[in-house]
Scaffold this motif. Structure first.
Motif, PDB file in Angstrom:
ATOM      1  N   ALA A 113       0.837  -1.202   0.000  1.00 25.26           N
ATOM      2  CA  ALA A 113       0.000   0.000   0.000  1.00 25.26           C
ATOM      3  C   ALA A 113       0.871   1.252   0.000  1.00 25.26           C
ATOM      4  O   ALA A 113       0.624   2.205  -0.754  1.00 25.26           O
ATOM      5  CB  ALA A 113      -0.931  -0.003   1.215  1.00 25.26           C
ATOM      6  N   THR A 114       1.926   1.252   0.833  1.00 25.12           N
ATOM      7  CA  THR A 114       2.803   2.415   0.902  1.00 25.12           C
ATOM      8  C   THR A 114       3.560   2.590  -0.405  1.00 25.12           C
ATOM      9  O   THR A 114       3.672   3.707  -0.926  1.00 25.12           O
ATOM     10  CB  THR A 114       3.796   2.258   2.074  1.00 25.12           C
ATOM     11  N   ALA A 115       4.072   1.495  -0.935  1.00 21.32           N
ATOM     12  CA  ALA A 115       4.843   1.586  -2.172  1.00 21.32           C
ATOM     13  C   ALA A 115       3.984   2.121  -3.309  1.00 21.32           C
ATOM     14  O   ALA A 115       4.386   3.029  -4.045  1.00 21.32           O
ATOM     15  CB  ALA A 115       5.403   0.209  -2.527  1.00 21.32           C
ATOM     16  N   ILE A 116       2.784   1.565  -3.423  1.00 23.17           N
ATOM     17  CA  ILE A 116       1.899   2.029  -4.497  1.00 23.17           C
ATOM     18  C   ILE A 116       1.568   3.502  -4.301  1.00 23.17           C
ATOM     19  O   ILE A 116       1.614   4.306  -5.240  1.00 23.17           O
ATOM     20  CB  ILE A 116       0.613   1.172  -4.540  1.00 23.17           C
ATOM     21  N   SER A 135      -7.682  12.283  -6.656  1.00 23.46           N
ATOM     22  CA  SER A 135      -8.971  11.972  -6.029  1.00 23.46           C
ATOM     23  C   SER A 135      -9.454  10.579  -6.424  1.00 23.46           C
ATOM     24  O   SER A 135     -10.126   9.910  -5.651  1.00 23.46           O
ATOM     25  CB  SER A 135     -10.019  13.039  -6.365  1.00 23.46           C
ATOM     26  N   LEU A 136      -9.067  10.123  -7.623  1.00 24.04           N
ATOM     27  CA  LEU A 136      -9.474   8.775  -8.043  1.00 24.04           C
ATOM     28  C   LEU A 136      -8.912   7.723  -7.096  1.00 24.04           C
ATOM     29  O   LEU A 136      -9.594   6.779  -6.715  1.00 24.04           O
ATOM     30  CB  LEU A 136      -8.977   8.496  -9.463  1.00 24.04           C
ATOM     31  N   VAL A 137      -7.641   7.885  -6.725  1.00 22.68           N
ATOM     32  CA  VAL A 137      -7.027   6.903  -5.843  1.00 22.68           C
ATOM     33  C   VAL A 137      -7.466   7.099  -4.395  1.00 22.68           C
ATOM     34  O   VAL A 137      -7.550   6.161  -3.620  1.00 22.68           O
ATOM     35  CB  VAL A 137      -5.495   6.985  -5.954  1.00 22.68           C
ATOM     36  N   PHE A 192      -4.368 -13.417  -0.283  1.00 20.74           N
ATOM     37  CA  PHE A 192      -3.801 -12.285  -1.026  1.00 20.74           C
ATOM     38  C   PHE A 192      -4.897 -11.461  -1.693  1.00 20.74           C
ATOM     39  O   PHE A 192      -4.787 -10.247  -1.818  1.00 20.74           O
ATOM     40  CB  PHE A 192      -2.778 -12.784  -2.044  1.00 20.74           C
ATOM     41  N   LEU A 193      -5.950 -12.135  -2.128  1.00 19.23           N
ATOM     42  CA  LEU A 193      -7.053 -11.398  -2.737  1.00 19.23           C
ATOM     43  C   LEU A 193      -7.742 -10.503  -1.705  1.00 19.23           C
ATOM     44  O   LEU A 193      -8.225  -9.422  -2.034  1.00 19.23           O
ATOM     45  CB  LEU A 193      -8.059 -12.372  -3.359  1.00 19.23           C
ATOM     46  N   LEU A 194      -7.765 -10.954  -0.462  1.00 17.93           N
ATOM     47  CA  LEU A 194      -8.332 -10.111   0.593  1.00 17.93           C
ATOM     48  C   LEU A 194      -7.374  -8.952   0.911  1.00 17.93           C
ATOM     49  O   LEU A 194      -7.803  -7.824   1.157  1.00 17.93           O
ATOM     50  CB  LEU A 194      -8.583 -10.919   1.870  1.00 17.93           C
ATOM     51  N   ILE A 195      -6.081  -9.255   0.895  1.00 16.47           N
ATOM     52  CA  ILE A 195      -5.085  -8.211   1.152  1.00 16.47           C
ATOM     53  C   ILE A 195      -5.220  -7.092   0.111  1.00 16.47           C
ATOM     54  O   ILE A 195      -5.113  -5.907   0.414  1.00 16.47           O
ATOM     55  CB  ILE A 195      -3.664  -8.814   1.141  1.00 16.47           C
ATOM     56  N   LEU A 196      -5.524  -7.502  -1.105  1.00 15.24           N
ATOM     57  CA  LEU A 196      -5.698  -6.541  -2.188  1.00 15.24           C
ATOM     58  C   LEU A 196      -6.756  -5.485  -1.835  1.00 15.24           C
ATOM     59  O   LEU A 196      -6.615  -4.306  -2.181  1.00 15.24           O
ATOM     60  CB  LEU A 196      -6.105  -7.307  -3.459  1.00 15.24           C
ATOM     61  N   VAL A 201      -7.917   0.212  -0.440  1.00 15.27           N
ATOM     62  CA  VAL A 201      -8.447   1.263   0.418  1.00 15.27           C
ATOM     63  C   VAL A 201      -7.326   2.150   0.950  1.00 15.27           C
ATOM     64  O   VAL A 201      -7.453   3.375   0.984  1.00 15.27           O
ATOM     65  CB  VAL A 201      -9.244   0.651   1.592  1.00 15.27           C
ATOM     66  N   GLN A 202      -6.199   1.545   1.341  1.00 16.69           N
ATOM     67  CA  GLN A 202      -5.177   2.294   2.072  1.00 16.69           C
ATOM     68  C   GLN A 202      -4.172   3.017   1.178  1.00 16.69           C
ATOM     69  O   GLN A 202      -3.506   3.944   1.627  1.00 16.69           O
ATOM     70  CB  GLN A 202      -4.425   1.365   3.033  1.00 16.69           C
ATOM     71  N   ALA A 203      -4.040   2.597  -0.076  1.00 19.28           N
ATOM     72  CA  ALA A 203      -3.059   3.247  -0.940  1.00 19.28           C
ATOM     73  C   ALA A 203      -3.356   4.743  -1.069  1.00 19.28           C
ATOM     74  O   ALA A 203      -2.441   5.561  -1.136  1.00 19.28           O
ATOM     75  CB  ALA A 203      -3.040   2.584  -2.318  1.00 19.28           C
ATOM     76  N   GLY A 204      -4.633   5.100  -1.058  1.00 18.31           N
ATOM     77  CA  GLY A 204      -5.021   6.496  -1.165  1.00 18.31           C
ATOM     78  C   GLY A 204      -4.502   7.310   0.003  1.00 18.31           C
ATOM     79  O   GLY A 204      -3.981   8.419  -0.167  1.00 18.31           O
ATOM     80  N   PHE A 205      -4.612   6.735   1.191  1.00 19.54           N
ATOM     81  CA  PHE A 205      -4.094   7.397   2.392  1.00 19.54           C
ATOM     82  C   PHE A 205      -2.597   7.619   2.257  1.00 19.54           C
ATOM     83  O   PHE A 205      -2.093   8.734   2.454  1.00 19.54           O
ATOM     84  CB  PHE A 205      -4.433   6.534   3.609  1.00 19.54           C
TER      85      PHE A 205
END
Lengths: 325, 451
Positions: A113-116, A135-137, A192-196, A201-205
């Motif tokens: 999430a942080t890397a993305i 805003s999309l992300v 992993f699909l759940l991690i996705l 959700v968190q990549a935006g943050f």
């Protein structure tokens, strides 16, 4: 039933207590972060904080102690069983799988999430479409974990090959000539699909916070590096990354704590079935659905122990950052 | 029943003055499902049946897992009682009832009455000392209305702690009479005939069975019904009861045999899973959705409780010669006793107040059973209930089976087991079982989890 203030009074009192406890926690954190320097300041702080501290003791400290106490007792909470609940935790294969899954979550979700978020923030920085792209992300942040899980359940939905697919993943598979798959059943892929979902959700943050940090890098430094002939990749490695490093750690730790506590996603998408359960979900199911208070408490304590160092680290970092500025 | 009307009005006016809080107030009454329409006037009702309780007043809270449409029918079923007696019944339904009830009890926030669908949970609240024994009048009604098989689940140390409320029948195989008639199939009378029929249908190119275990938090429970029905037929009542009470281990060879018997259908790739895919698709197919292909010939049979009639849309005729109907899962041999398995809720009191006893007493009467049944889609196993008030044909069928004096009723085994097994490990085990884990491994895991 009409709303009666008197009838609802106990609930309102509880709500006020809750708000006070919350403010108390904030106050305590501020106190820890910004330790007053003189003795008089300290007494003043204690005086102001004491009511909140009392509530905090009742709302946070007592439950922690009580949970710890229960984790050494049997399901009724009466009989002392020593470490039996902890031994149970590390012996039952299904609980070991829960611990393993939690480890997978922590190993992958915060980093990805942080890397993305970081890569995205760098890529859109100062581009023409920056506000729209950001805003999309960022938008998934506005969706609750439960809502996000329901959306992704549709993405992973399965229909046999001879029928029309309504799951996005399987539709893509079918377009490329493949057989639709039962995504949520395939272990360990399903975890992993759940991690996705969490990453989504968190990549935006991560992106928003890191983008702010990138914008705070003085333009002169960037310009100087450019004049020295640094390419975009070099610029990123030698200027951007070191400058946002403290922020990056804060984001990483915050998402890690979130990940350790993850509950809604697992519960909504699989209910912990098909080998996808994590500590928080198992704790709920043990303590409440199955009435194994002792075992549930042991899981809760274990989770608490895992989170503490991260929170402590976070507070120390914030304190350091303040001292520097 | 509107209570202390003027007092509440005044408060409401105060709140209204506070502006936005009004929204909160109406929101609250909306959420508790009591907004408007609830005020039946005592003058319009014949109050004679409620005379015994006419001098009792107060408020009684009922907590259950019943929500939405069903909860509204329930509210209507006791509206007359409320109007005539002045007792206000406040019902709250929760989707997380099984987990929340113990939390409320431990937190000192017990409801006055709870409708508990699992004897395992009922035993837990009795063991933990929260439930109170029923009042004498309730006990008299209960002994009048239900057989020992039912009351046994709520009796501990000779004390009765609850009375049966609703009942359902879970030995029911749903099928489409039209589809059967079109293909000259007949309702099977023995297990072997059922397998023969399945083979015939499979040869015609249709998967004979639909199965779905997905049920959110409770995923796996429909699987336990398969095992319980198979065990009752292959090993009989005594073994079943020993298995439920753990007098024989969960992985006893007779149980393994029942697993194989059920597995020959549920895990047979030729038999399942009509329109949903391979055997594994059972784990992710919701039980609500799973039976719908019956309507368009996607599959021919579906084992599911009598309550499944609620899943069919309005245009679907549920009748012996209609679009869908049910038959009782046949016994192994022709003419043998047909075991019936099912479930139901127990009304359990947590408070010892006259108004609670009054409500509980009313709920345990055949008059109440008739009142609730006439609201539709509900059956009681109360022997004195009048089955003619039921309009829904599936409930009628279930009532016919449940109320028949020849029926020996067996409570759903997984619900009667300790909840750490019955509502968790057993469910998970069924999911593993249909996704490929061997019967032996599944049985061993469940046995080792027994407390």
């Amino acid at each position: 039933m009409e709303f009666s203030f008197l009838d609802e009074l106990p609930k309102i009192v509880w709500m006020l207590i809750g708000i006070a406890a919350f403010l108390g926690v904030i106050g305590l954190l501020l106190l820890l972060v910004d330790v007053p320097r003189t003795r008089r300041d300290r007494w003043q702080a204690v005086l102001f904080l004491s009511p909140a501290l009392l509530l905090l003791a009742g709302g946070l400290v007592y439950p922690v102690l009580r949970t710890t106490y229960l984790s050494f007792h049997d399901r009724s909470g009466d009989e002392f069983v020593g470490l039996a609940n902890y031994i149970w935790m590390f012996q039952r294969p299904e609980i070991l799988q829960v611990l393993w899954n939690t480890l997978l979550w922590v190993a992958f979700a915060p980093l990805l999430a942080t890397a993305i978020g970081l890569v995205y923030a760098v890529l859109v920085d100062r581009s023409r479409f920056e506000p729209v792209a950001k805003s999309l992300v960022f938008m998934p942040m506005a969706i609750s974990f439960v809502g996000a899980s329901i959306i992704w359940r549709f993405v992973y939905a399965y229909r046999p090959a001879d029928q029309e697919q309504y799951g996005l993943f399987n539709q893509i598979v079918v377009w490329f000539g493949g057989e639709p798959r039962l995504w949520l059943l395939e272990q360990p892929l399903n975890t992993f699909l759940l991690i996705l979902v969490l990453i989504w959700v968190q990549a935006g943050f991560a992106m928003v916070v890191l983008s702010a940090a990138i914008k705070a890098i003085p333009a002169e430094i960037v310009e100087a590096a450019r004049i020295d002939g640094a390419g975009p990749f070099q610029l990123f490695r030698s200027i951007t990354l070191p400058s946002v490093w403290p922020t990056l750690l804060v984001v990483l730790i915050t998402i890690t704590v979130q990940t350790l506590k993850v509950f809604d996603i697992v519960r909504t998408m699989t209910g912990g079935n098909y080998g996808t359960s994590v500590i928080a979900n198992e704790m709920y199911s043990q303590a409440f659905s199955q009435g194994q208070t002792g075992q549930g408490s042991a899981l809760a304590v274990f989770l608490f122990v895992l989170v503490i160092p991260l929170v402590a680290l976070q507070i120390r970092r914030t304190r350091k950052a303040r001292e520097l500025s | 029943m509107p209570r202390t009307e003027s007092g509440n009005r005044r408060h409401l006016a105060l709140v209204a003055a506070a502006g936005s809080a009004v929204l909160l107030a109406t929101g609250c009454s909306y959420l508790s499902g009591e907004g408007g329409g609830g005020g039946t006037d005592a003058a319009d009702v014949d109050c004679a049946p409620f005379e015994a309780w006419s001098d009792v007043e107060g408020t009684v809270s009922i907590y259950s897992s019943i929500r939405d449409e069903e909860a509204e029918r329930m509210d209507r079923s006791w509206a007359d009682f409320e109007a005539c007696t002045g007792i206000d019944i406040q019902h709250e339904g929760s989707g997380e009832f099984e987990a929340q009830l113990p939390i409320r009890l431990e937190g000192g926030n017990a409801p006055d009455l709870a409708l508990i669908p699992q004897p395992g949970l009922l035993q837990r609240v009795v063991d933990d000392g929260y439930a109170v024994p029923v009042a004498d009048g309730v006990r008299a009604n209960a002994e009048e209305g239900w057989g020992e098989d039912w009351l046994g689940y709520a009796t501990f140390d000779g004390e009765l702690y609850g009375t049966p409320y609703g009942a359902n029948m879970k030995s029911m195989v749903w099928y489409s009479p039209t589809y059967f008639a079109d293909n000259d199939y007949e309702v099977p009378q023995t297990w072997d005939e059922m397998i023969e029929l399945s083979d015939t249908i499979a040869e015609s190119g249709t998967k004979p069975w639909c199965v779905g275990f997905e049920s959110g938090d409770a995923t796996g429970w429909p699987g336990t019904d398969w095992i319980e029905n198979a065990l009752l037929r292959s090993a009989g009542t005594d073994v079943y009861n020993q298995w439920v009470s753990h007098e024989i281990p969960f992985d006893d060879p007779q149980v393994a045999e029942a697993f194989e018997l059920a597995g020959d259908i549920v895990r047979n790739p030729d038999y399942v899973n009509g329109t949903f895919g391979e055997v594994e698709s059972i784990a992710v197919t919701s039980f609500q959705e799973a039976g719908l292909p019956l309507l368009d010939g996607g599959c021919a049979m579906y084992l599911m409780g009598s309550f499944y009639s609620a899943q069919f849309e309005e245009g679907v005729t549920v009748a012996e010669d209609g679009d869908v109907y049910g038959f009782v899962m046949p016994p192994m041999e022709a003419g043998a006793e047909v075991p019936v398995m099912g479930g139901g809720e127990f009304a359990v009191p947590f408070a010892d107040r006259p108004e609670v006893a009054a409500v509980h007493e009313y709920l345990s009467t055949p008059e109440y059973a008739n009142s609730r049944a006439s609201q539709g889609a509900w059956v009681s196993a109360n022997r004195n209930m009048d089955p003619t008030v039921i309009e829904d044909p599936a409930s009628q069928f279930a009532a016919e089976v449940l109320l028949s004096p020849d029926t020996v009723f067996h409570f759903d085994g997984s619900d009667a087991m300790p909840s750490s097994v019955g509502t968790n490990v057993f469910w998970n085990g069924m999911v593993d079982w249909v996704t490929g884990t061997s019967t032996g491994d599944v049985l061993e895991t469940i046995e080792s989890a027994w407390p």
